[in-house]
Design an enzyme around this catalytic site. Structure first.
Site: not given
Length: 197
Positions: A77, A177, A179
């Site tokens: 990001c 993202h 994650e």
């Protein structure tokens, strides 16, 4: 294996830590130069605004440290954007690891900025995309994006095509993202942690 998450004034670090916990990876959150240099893998995540984040990096010398690293480094990001040459966000000079500019996404054709939510990535290449299906869906939250360039290893489109992932030498980056992108995002993280270079 020693994995370091770079600590700086950008949000979303906790979700990266949770993701690494889920895949059983140990890690250290730090801004200490010696700890970062001695790591096997370095993750440079974040959510935030480019000029403020770069100012923090410069205060601590991290803007010089990060480009000098020789081990695998993954920026995500805002981390990815700061690894580029320049950002239109507050006319910010970034670290220049990737020789490409970051530009604001167009608010056109009914598209809202920020680009927030799930979108597919394609034109996949490079080791971090191993095992990912073409048109894999990833989760994005951003208003600025790097142009497509020779170092682009995945493309997304939102008003215009942009680099969803970049790779140059030992530096890897993802605009999405990983994650919080489910199993496919987890695969990107696992691919990175399993890289020797």
């Amino acid at each position: 294996m020693k994995t370091v998450i770079i600590k700086y004034n950008a949000g979303n670090v906790q979700s990266v830590m949770y993701a690494l916990d889920r895949i059983g990876a140990s890690y250290l959150l730090t801004d200490d130069e010696a700890e970062i240099r001695s790591a096997d893998k370095v993750i440079f995540p974040g959510v935030g605004e480019a000029s403020t984040a770069m100012a923090y990096l410069r205060e601590r010398g991290l803007d010089r440290l990060i480009p000098s690293l020789k081990q695998p480094v993954l920026g995500t990001c805002i981390g990815m954007q700061l690894m580029c040459r320049h950002s239109e966000e507050n006319n910010t000079t970034c670290m220049g690891i990737f020789d490409i500019d970051v530009r604001r996404l167009p608010a056109a054709d009914g598209l809202k900025v920020p680009h927030m939510g799930w979108n597919n990535i394609n034109q996949l290449r490079g080791p971090l995309t191993n095992g990912l299906p073409d048109n894999a869906y990833m989760y994005f939250v951003h208003s600025y994006a790097a142009d497509v360039c020779p170092e682009t290893v995945a493309v997304c489109e939102y008003g215009r095509p942009f680099s969803a992932m970049l790779q140059k030498d030992n530096f890897y980056a993802a605009q999405f993202h990983a994650e919080i992108s489910g199993n496919v995002g987890q695969r990107v993280l696992e691919n990175f942690l399993n890289r020797s270079l």
